[in-house]
Design an enzyme around this catalytic site. Structure first.
Site, short mmCIF file in Angstrom:
data_model
loop_
_atom_site.label_atom_id
_atom_site.label_comp_id
_atom_site.label_asym_id
_atom_site.label_seq_id
_atom_site.Cartn_x
_atom_site.Cartn_y
_atom_site.Cartn_z
N CYS A 3 6.31 -5.95 0.21
CA CYS A 3 5.43 -5.07 -0.56
C CYS A 3 6.22 -4.02 -1.35
O CYS A 3 7.18 -3.45 -0.83
CB CYS A 3 4.43 -4.39 0.37
N CYS B 191 2.69 -8.22 -2.99
CA CYS B 191 1.76 -7.21 -2.47
C CYS B 191 2.21 -5.80 -2.83
O CYS B 191 3.37 -5.58 -3.16
CB CYS B 191 1.58 -7.37 -0.96
#
Ligand code: AVW
Length: 249
Positions: free
Chosen positions: A74, A155
């Site tokens: 992420c 993400c």
């Protein structure tokens, strides 16, 4: 004649030896610890071996992706289009972002050419179809499949470096536009930050029509942002070990 045939045979044999893909695949793979590289090689090979090299669909690589899945990193995933050199110069020097080519599968296969042949269990590295010779060639299908899986894993804040020195930084035919953007999912990816890399000859800025298309194509809920950043600034930041990741642009 005997000598000519012998040396020709030897020459071909040596040349074949030199272009072997398996030792390159395995040695690059072993640099990533905790993987069964022989198993990953087997999953790779099954995609194209003994196949017509123009009839390898993207799905042929599903078992390979399953054998070496992409981790969701992420806020660290970096996409690119027509900016390969500046992007990889940056990721090599600074541990800020991860591109597809920094992952196991991407780094193992970057720069390689391979194909199979019907009736053979060998892997060939010459005489293979080029990128545009036929759509379903082993190399192109791999990058299309890997790009889709990499984008599905994205993400948090996602970054893409696009090229501000060309008229259409977000080109519909690119892998980024035709595959990756479509796979960004709002439940995982929260932002798309476009870094439009510029040099002395700015052809496109953040108001470029193709970037309006990009914004429109994003999954609802993904916030869009665009910033024009000189290539010299990216290079300087890459070369400065003291510069924190968040301060390059
Ligand atoms: P690119 P993308 N002939 O800079 O968005 C030969 O256009 O497409 O960026 N090779 C080609 C061709 C072609 N016509 N088109 C593409 N390639 C190969 C994976 C070639 O190796 C990463 F995640 C070229 O250097 C990026 O976000 C490369 O594709 C995204 O896809 C990039 O072409 C970059 O693909």
């Amino acid at each position: 004649l005997v000598i000519t045939v012998l040396s020709l045979g030897l020459g071909l044999g040596l040349r074949r030896e030199k272009h072997q893909i398996k030792p390159v695949f395995l040695s690059r793979c072993e640099k990533f610890s905790g993987n069964n590289c022989q198993k990953i090689w087997d999953a790779f090979q099954q995609a194209y071996v003994n196949q017509d090299p123009c009839k390898v669909p993207v799905e042929a690589y599903d078992p390979l992706i399953a054998a070496a899945p992409f981790k969701s990193e992420c806020n660290r995933m970096l996409f690119w289009s027509k900016t390969k050199d500046v992007v990889h110069d940056f990721t090599e020097k600074k541990d800020c972002f991860i591109t597809l080519e920094d992952t196991l599968l991407g780094s193992v296969l970057d720069g390689l050419t391979w194909c199979g042949k019907e009736g053979s269990s060998d892997t060939f590295t010459t005489g293979c179809p080029g990128w545009t010779d036929c759509e379903n060639n082993p190399v192109r299908s791999f990058w299309n499949r890997a790009s889709a899986a990499f984008a599905e894993a994205a993400c948090g804040a996602v970054t893409v470096m696009l090229n501000g020195s060309i008229a259409t930084p977000f080109h519909p035919a690119s892998i980024f536009a035709s595959i990756e953007v479509k796979k960004l999912n709002a439940t995982r990816a929260k932002n798309l930050n476009v870094v439009l890399v510029t040099d002395e000859h700015i052809v496109a800025n953040c108001t470029n029509p193709s970037l309006k298309d990009l914004k429109k194509e994003l999954d609802k809920g993904i916030k869009y942002n665009c910033e024009e950043v000189p290539q010299s600034q990216i290079e300087a930041c890459a070369s400065n070990p003291m510069a924190p990741c968040g301060t390059c642009w």
